[in-house]
Structures are given as C-alpha cells and as structure tokens.
Write a protein that holds these residues in place. Structure first.
Motif, PDB file in Angstrom:
ATOM      1  N   CYS A  96      -7.985   3.726  -3.404  1.00 45.61           N
ATOM      2  CA  CYS A  96      -8.818   3.309  -2.309  1.00 45.61           C
ATOM      3  C   CYS A  96      -9.052   4.821  -1.691  1.00 45.61           C
ATOM      4  O   CYS A  96      -7.917   5.645  -1.452  1.00 45.61           O
ATOM      5  CB  CYS A  96      -8.076   2.632  -1.177  1.00 45.61           C
ATOM      6  SG  CYS A  96      -7.671   0.858  -1.758  1.00 45.61           S
ATOM      7  N   SER A  97     -10.164   5.314  -1.603  1.00 46.90           N
ATOM      8  CA  SER A  97     -10.700   6.365  -1.141  1.00 46.90           C
ATOM      9  C   SER A  97     -11.848   6.325  -0.313  1.00 46.90           C
ATOM     10  O   SER A  97     -12.318   5.091  -0.046  1.00 46.90           O
ATOM     11  CB  SER A  97     -10.952   7.405  -2.401  1.00 46.90           C
ATOM     12  OG  SER A  97     -12.158   7.177  -2.919  1.00 46.90           O
ATOM     13  N   LEU A 126      -5.179  -1.106  -6.955  1.00 49.20           N
ATOM     14  CA  LEU A 126      -6.655  -0.647  -6.489  1.00 49.20           C
ATOM     15  C   LEU A 126      -6.315   0.906  -6.032  1.00 49.20           C
ATOM     16  O   LEU A 126      -5.288   1.117  -5.261  1.00 49.20           O
ATOM     17  CB  LEU A 126      -7.265  -1.455  -5.392  1.00 49.20           C
ATOM     18  CG  LEU A 126      -7.723  -2.741  -5.753  1.00 49.20           C
ATOM     19  CD1 LEU A 126      -8.024  -3.209  -4.563  1.00 49.20           C
ATOM     20  CD2 LEU A 126      -8.785  -2.913  -6.823  1.00 49.20           C
ATOM     21  N   LEU A 179     -13.586   1.561  -3.849  1.00 47.47           N
ATOM     22  CA  LEU A 179     -12.586   1.334  -4.526  1.00 47.47           C
ATOM     23  C   LEU A 179     -12.520   1.413  -6.038  1.00 47.47           C
ATOM     24  O   LEU A 179     -13.793   1.162  -6.507  1.00 47.47           O
ATOM     25  CB  LEU A 179     -12.444  -0.205  -3.875  1.00 47.47           C
ATOM     26  CG  LEU A 179     -11.888  -0.604  -2.712  1.00 47.47           C
ATOM     27  CD1 LEU A 179     -12.097  -2.267  -2.493  1.00 47.47           C
ATOM     28  CD2 LEU A 179     -10.821   0.041  -2.114  1.00 47.47           C
ATOM     29  N   THR A 201       0.876  -1.212  -0.131  1.00 46.52           N
ATOM     30  CA  THR A 201       0.137  -0.067  -0.005  1.00 46.52           C
ATOM     31  C   THR A 201       0.998   1.318   0.067  1.00 46.52           C
ATOM     32  O   THR A 201       1.905   1.256   0.307  1.00 46.52           O
ATOM     33  CB  THR A 201      -0.777  -0.026   1.222  1.00 46.52           C
ATOM     34  OG1 THR A 201      -0.107   0.223   2.416  1.00 46.52           O
ATOM     35  CG2 THR A 201      -1.715  -1.016   1.430  1.00 46.52           C
ATOM     36  N   ARG A 247     -10.509  -0.239  -9.431  1.00 48.73           N
ATOM     37  CA  ARG A 247      -9.745  -1.033 -10.045  1.00 48.73           C
ATOM     38  C   ARG A 247      -8.926  -0.286 -11.185  1.00 48.73           C
ATOM     39  O   ARG A 247      -9.595   0.343 -12.104  1.00 48.73           O
ATOM     40  CB  ARG A 247     -10.088  -2.317 -10.531  1.00 48.73           C
ATOM     41  CG  ARG A 247      -9.028  -3.264 -11.363  1.00 48.73           C
ATOM     42  CD  ARG A 247      -9.495  -4.500 -11.904  1.00 48.73           C
ATOM     43  NE  ARG A 247     -10.390  -4.053 -12.964  1.00 48.73           N
ATOM     44  CZ  ARG A 247     -10.785  -4.949 -13.909  1.00 48.73           C
ATOM     45  NH1 ARG A 247     -10.778  -6.017 -13.739  1.00 48.73           N
ATOM     46  NH2 ARG A 247     -11.562  -4.559 -14.856  1.00 48.73           N
TER      47      ARG A 247
END
Length: 97
Positions: free
Chosen positions: A72-73, A70, A77, A49, A79
């Motif tokens: 991420c927020s 990915l 998610l 990450t 892709r």
C-alpha cells in the motif's frame, strides 16, 4: 473587572471541557457506525499491517479463504503474494478434498 474575568473563566472552562468530551464521544460513536454491523459476515478482513516507511506499508487481507499480501502506497495498492488462509493459531489450514 478582575472578578468578572474569573466568573467568565469559571463558566467557560467547564463548557469547553464538555464540548471536547462530547466531540470525542460523538467521533467514537460515528466511527463505530461507519464500520458497520459487527455481527454481519464479511468477505474481506484485514489481518495485519506493517509500516515500512511513511506512506508505504504492507497489509495482509483475508478474502474468500485466501490471504493476500498487499503493498500500500500513496499511488495505490499492489498485490504481492497470495496463499491459502491459515487457521487462527498460525498453522496452515488442512486442504479439503
């Protein structure tokens, strides 16, 4: 009066310390149980990450011999990319025919 204060302090400070230590041990134990059995094979593994900004990060996930990038927020998610899984040494795995 002052002696009573020091007696209470001498009793309660170690008790407070034991409670803090016990809660840390309990938290560590429960977190280990939530992860699951380590010997069990998993189909999803978090590889890496990277934090881009507060609330936004990139994650590489390995799923069925594929690595998926990915985004991420807080909203969810997304892709971004997908590729064949690399070998553990960072070199791409050879294709099998």
């Amino acid at each position: 009066m002052m002696v009573e204060y020091f007696l209470r302090l001498a009793l309660l400070l170690p008790l407070l310390g034991l409670m803090i230590w016990g809660s840390l041990k309990l938290t560590r134990y429960l977190q280990g149980r939530m992860v699951g059995v380590q010997g069990k094979a998993r189909s999803v593994r978090l590889i890496e990450t990277t934090l881009l900004s507060p609330g936004l990060k990139l994650a590489v996930v390995r799923f069925h011999d594929r690595e998926i990038l990915l985004g991420c927020s807080r909203q969810g998610l997304v892709r971004l990319s997908e590729a064949d899984a690399r070998a553990d040494d960072g070199v791409a795995a050879p294709e099998q025919d």
